[in-house]
Write a protein that holds these residues in place. Structure first.
Motif, PDB file in Angstrom:
ATOM      1  N   LEU A  98      43.576  39.566  42.876  1.00 16.00           N
ATOM      2  CA  LEU A  98      43.217  40.978  42.962  1.00 16.00           C
ATOM      3  C   LEU A  98      43.461  41.530  44.361  1.00 16.00           C
ATOM      4  CD1 LEU A  98      39.912  41.071  40.881  1.00 16.00           C
ATOM      5  CD2 LEU A  98      42.049  42.228  40.298  1.00 16.00           C
ATOM      6  N   ARG A  99      43.097  40.760  45.373  1.00 18.40           N
ATOM      7  CA  ARG A  99      43.261  41.248  46.749  1.00 18.40           C
ATOM      8  C   ARG A  99      44.738  41.354  47.135  1.00 18.40           C
ATOM      9  NH1 ARG A  99      38.671  37.674  47.163  1.00 18.40           N
ATOM     10  NH2 ARG A  99      36.793  38.939  47.456  1.00 18.40           N
ATOM     11  N   GLN A 100      45.546  40.507  46.537  1.00 24.05           N
ATOM     12  CA  GLN A 100      46.974  40.585  46.805  1.00 24.05           C
ATOM     13  C   GLN A 100      47.590  41.816  46.149  1.00 24.05           C
ATOM     14  OE1 GLN A 100      49.136  37.130  45.481  1.00 24.05           O
ATOM     15  NE2 GLN A 100      51.028  37.731  46.520  1.00 24.05           N
ATOM     16  N   THR A 101      47.081  42.191  44.985  1.00 28.86           N
ATOM     17  CA  THR A 101      47.649  43.317  44.230  1.00 28.86           C
ATOM     18  C   THR A 101      47.044  44.654  44.632  1.00 28.86           C
ATOM     19  OG1 THR A 101      47.933  41.800  42.355  1.00 28.86           O
ATOM     20  CG2 THR A 101      48.143  44.151  41.895  1.00 28.86           C
ATOM     21  N   PHE A 102      45.737  44.669  44.926  1.00 25.17           N
ATOM     22  CA  PHE A 102      45.028  45.915  45.221  1.00 25.17           C
ATOM     23  C   PHE A 102      44.402  45.806  46.613  1.00 25.17           C
ATOM     24  CE2 PHE A 102      44.873  45.159  40.638  1.00 25.17           C
ATOM     25  CZ  PHE A 102      45.461  46.319  40.151  1.00 25.17           C
ATOM     26  N   ALA A 103      45.085  46.329  47.596  1.00 22.10           N
ATOM     27  CA  ALA A 103      44.619  46.210  48.977  1.00 22.10           C
ATOM     28  C   ALA A 103      43.239  46.856  49.132  1.00 22.10           C
ATOM     29  CB  ALA A 103      45.616  46.873  49.916  1.00 22.10           C
ATOM     30  N   THR A 115      44.044  43.298  33.394  1.00 15.04           N
ATOM     31  CA  THR A 115      45.055  42.286  33.113  1.00 15.04           C
ATOM     32  C   THR A 115      44.930  41.109  34.070  1.00 15.04           C
ATOM     33  OG1 THR A 115      46.602  43.901  32.190  1.00 15.04           O
ATOM     34  CG2 THR A 115      47.541  41.848  33.007  1.00 15.04           C
ATOM     35  N   VAL A 116      44.740  41.404  35.348  1.00 18.74           N
ATOM     36  CA  VAL A 116      44.565  40.322  36.318  1.00 18.74           C
ATOM     37  C   VAL A 116      43.304  39.520  36.005  1.00 18.74           C
ATOM     38  CG1 VAL A 116      44.175  39.764  38.750  1.00 18.74           C
ATOM     39  CG2 VAL A 116      45.800  41.565  38.125  1.00 18.74           C
ATOM     40  N   VAL A 117      42.182  40.225  35.795  1.00 18.41           N
ATOM     41  CA  VAL A 117      40.907  39.540  35.576  1.00 18.41           C
ATOM     42  C   VAL A 117      40.927  38.731  34.284  1.00 18.41           C
ATOM     43  CG1 VAL A 117      38.425  39.855  35.174  1.00 18.41           C
ATOM     44  CG2 VAL A 117      39.601  41.225  36.927  1.00 18.41           C
ATOM     45  N   TYR A 118      41.331  39.358  33.186  1.00 16.13           N
ATOM     46  CA  TYR A 118      41.247  38.679  31.895  1.00 16.13           C
ATOM     47  C   TYR A 118      42.262  37.542  31.781  1.00 16.13           C
ATOM     48  CZ  TYR A 118      38.156  42.480  30.437  1.00 16.13           C
ATOM     49  OH  TYR A 118      37.106  43.370  30.347  1.00 16.13           O
ATOM     50  N   GLU A 119      43.405  37.681  32.404  1.00 17.81           N
ATOM     51  CA  GLU A 119      44.358  36.566  32.377  1.00 17.81           C
ATOM     52  C   GLU A 119      43.770  35.350  33.085  1.00 17.81           C
ATOM     53  OE1 GLU A 119      46.887  36.218  30.647  1.00 17.81           O
ATOM     54  OE2 GLU A 119      47.619  38.223  30.135  1.00 17.81           O
ATOM     55  N   ALA A 158      39.387  56.014  38.949  1.00 13.45           N
ATOM     56  CA  ALA A 158      39.542  54.558  38.980  1.00 13.45           C
ATOM     57  C   ALA A 158      40.015  54.011  37.639  1.00 13.45           C
ATOM     58  CB  ALA A 158      38.218  53.902  39.369  1.00 13.45           C
ATOM     59  N   TYR A 159      39.685  54.719  36.554  1.00 16.00           N
ATOM     60  CA  TYR A 159      40.060  54.203  35.237  1.00 16.00           C
ATOM     61  C   TYR A 159      41.569  54.237  34.999  1.00 16.00           C
ATOM     62  CZ  TYR A 159      35.071  54.366  34.334  1.00 16.00           C
ATOM     63  OH  TYR A 159      33.714  54.177  34.395  1.00 16.00           O
ATOM     64  N   ALA A 160      42.300  54.969  35.830  1.00 14.32           N
ATOM     65  CA  ALA A 160      43.760  54.937  35.726  1.00 14.32           C
ATOM     66  C   ALA A 160      44.306  53.555  36.070  1.00 14.32           C
ATOM     67  CB  ALA A 160      44.368  55.990  36.648  1.00 14.32           C
ATOM     68  N   TYR A 161      43.525  52.788  36.836  1.00 13.90           N
ATOM     69  CA  TYR A 161      43.941  51.441  37.244  1.00 13.90           C
ATOM     70  C   TYR A 161      43.329  50.362  36.359  1.00 13.90           C
ATOM     71  CZ  TYR A 161      45.191  53.922  41.551  1.00 13.90           C
ATOM     72  OH  TYR A 161      45.731  54.798  42.457  1.00 13.90           O
ATOM     73  N   GLU A 162      42.545  50.776  35.362  1.00 14.84           N
ATOM     74  CA  GLU A 162      41.764  49.799  34.609  1.00 14.84           C
ATOM     75  C   GLU A 162      42.628  48.758  33.909  1.00 14.84           C
ATOM     76  OE1 GLU A 162      37.816  49.846  31.891  1.00 14.84           O
ATOM     77  OE2 GLU A 162      39.380  51.246  31.302  1.00 14.84           O
ATOM     78  N   ASP A 163      43.673  49.186  33.241  1.00 13.19           N
ATOM     79  CA  ASP A 163      44.509  48.228  32.527  1.00 13.19           C
ATOM     80  C   ASP A 163      45.102  47.197  33.476  1.00 13.19           C
ATOM     81  OD1 ASP A 163      44.000  49.348  30.078  1.00 13.19           O
ATOM     82  OD2 ASP A 163      45.836  50.536  30.008  1.00 13.19           O
TER      83      ASP A 163
END
Length: 456
Positions: free
Chosen positions: A353-358, A396-400, A387-392
């Motif tokens: 997550l930190r790598q994808t979302f600074a 995806t990162v979390v659930y994978e 923030a919900y625009a980024y939810e998917d």
């Protein structure tokens, strides 16, 4: 009002029809706002039957709703009738001999706890929303909470259910039987069904002796693996006396301490709040726990020395949800993992997550005793509903990572609208076919909470 719903309204008492019901249409987080042609608050089970008979014959969708405290949109109507069950709120009976209480679906959880305590018994389900959530919703989502380690989820606490079927038929098994191995267990099908099979109107619930002794400890740990090791040690030494074992990340504690205006009990990267309970008055249990913690190197800890100190520790845990609102809108994850893989998940998922979302902020806490976590993420560039625009992408990162560690995407808040498209990733095709067959058998016209839980 459409003509067919006008005919339905004519069958009901005037006070069962809500004319100003806008407050019931959004979910708790105002993430979704539903629509309904008619909002009803039936007086009793018979009225629910009348409503369902009409809706079944007219193919009108029905969304059952309890306290509307859910986070997945399961109680948000998508047209048709919104059936709010808040008026079905009687405690019908309490049996000390059977250790059972029979309550209606609209009973607030806290009221059931208090009525049970007044009868000298414990109803152990404990949730942050217990002052407003309702028993029917707790059953429909198979709620867990703080005491799952000792007492289990609602699936373990329900002895019997009364439910109205989509066609208005009544299934009622409210006797206080602790075992009844006669045929299929329809009760278990309804628990966790999120209103997609029938309308739960009442239930008989298990009670337990009221604890006479509590011992509560806050323990600092250098790592999650160390906390998992402590869990195994305390279970081995104290057995079923261990009722709660909560994991709190340092970020979650920082927020809650500021919100609660209370100092952090200890300083550590990770924290455990654990509690022992005994049905007998005991003066030695606290000493035994303190000695055991020291013996195994957990000296960065404190034990509550009074009821008020115990309450202070629990307030720090219970205020995390409210405290994190200061960060803005979060993308929440209610997940569960094998306990031995919690540390692996937290490390790998956080790094991804930190790598994808600074700058992403992760607030983590949960019930380590059963492997379920509240894993909440905050994006610094989107602190409101944007923030919900980024939810998917975040999901995806979390659930994978959850799936890679053998976990599940929903632990106790349900699937609802938010997660139903992920269900095929955690349930096999064969399981989904069986679920579809059960749904069709109960609800052949698909009027019960359509668009929730099961994928299209």
């Amino acid at each position: 009002m459409p003509a067919d719903l006008s005919e339905l309204a004519a069958l009901l008492h005037e006070d069962e029809i809500l004319r100003d019901a806008d407050a019931l249409l959004p979910d708790q987080r105002r993430r979704y706002t539903g629509k309904a042609a008619l909002v009803l608050r039936p007086r009793n089970t018979e009225s629910v039957q009348n409503i369902m008979r009409y809706c079944f014959a007219s193919r009108i969708p029905v969304t059952p709703q309890g306290g509307n405290t859910g986070l997945c949109g399961a109680a948000v109507p998508q047209g048709g009738v919104l059936l709010n069950l808040g008026r079905l709120n009687r405690i019908r009976s309490i049996s000390a001999a059977d250790n059972a209480v029979t309550v209606e679906a609209g009973c607030i959880l806290q009221n059931v706890q208090q009525a049970s305590a007044a009868a000298g018994r414990l109803f152990p389900l404990s949730l942050a929303s217990e002052g407003s959530c309702q028993i029917g919703g707790n059953i429909a989502c198979n709620a867990g909470g703080l005491n799952v380690l000792r007492y289990g989820t609602m699936r373990d606490l329900v002895l019997g259910i009364e439910a109205v079927l989509p066609d208005g038929g009544l299934v009622s098994q409210l006797v206080s039987l602790h075992k009844n191995p006669t045929g299929y267990d329809l009760r278990q099908l309804l628990i966790g069904s999120e209103g997609t099979l029938a309308v739960i109107t009442a239930a008989t619930l298990k009670l337990f002796p009221l604890p006479q002794t509590y011992e509560t400890a806050w323990v600092g740990a250098d790592s999650i693996d160390r906390a998992v090791g402590l869990l195994a040690l305390v279970q081995q030494r104290f057995g079923e006396r261990l009722t709660s074992f909560e994991l709190v990340g340092s970020r979650a504690l920082e927020l809650s301490a500021a919100y609660s205006r209370s100092a952090a009990p200890v300083s550590a990267p990770w924290h455990v709040l654990l509690e022992l309970a005994d049905a007998e008055p005991r003066d030695d249990l606290g000493g035994l726990l303190a000695e055991y913690l020291l013996q195994h190197g957990f000296d960065n800890s404190i034990l509550a020395q009074s009821a008020s100190e115990r309450q202070t520790l629990w307030t720090l845990r219970e205020n995390i949800s409210a405290a994190q609102r200061s960060l803005g809108v979060s993308i929440k994850h209610d997940i569960a993992l094998p306990i031995e893989r919690v540390s692996e998940f937290v490390g790998s998922c956080g790094a991804a997550l930190r790598q994808t979302f600074a700058g992403i902020d992760i607030v983590l806490f949960g019930h380590l005793g059963d492997g379920s976590l509240h894993y909440n993420t905050f994006l610094p560039a989107a602190t409101n509903n944007d923030a919900y625009a980024y939810e998917d992408a975040v999901n995806t990162v979390v659930y994978e990572h959850v799936i890679a560690c053998g976990g599940t995407i929903a632990a106790e808040h349900g699937v609802g609208i938010v997660k139903r498209h992920w269900l095929p990733r955690v349930r096999s095709a064969a399981e989904l076919r069986l679920m579809g067959a059960v749904k069709a058998a109960f609800d052949p016209h698909n009027i019960m909470n359509p668009g929730k839980l099961l994928p299209d």
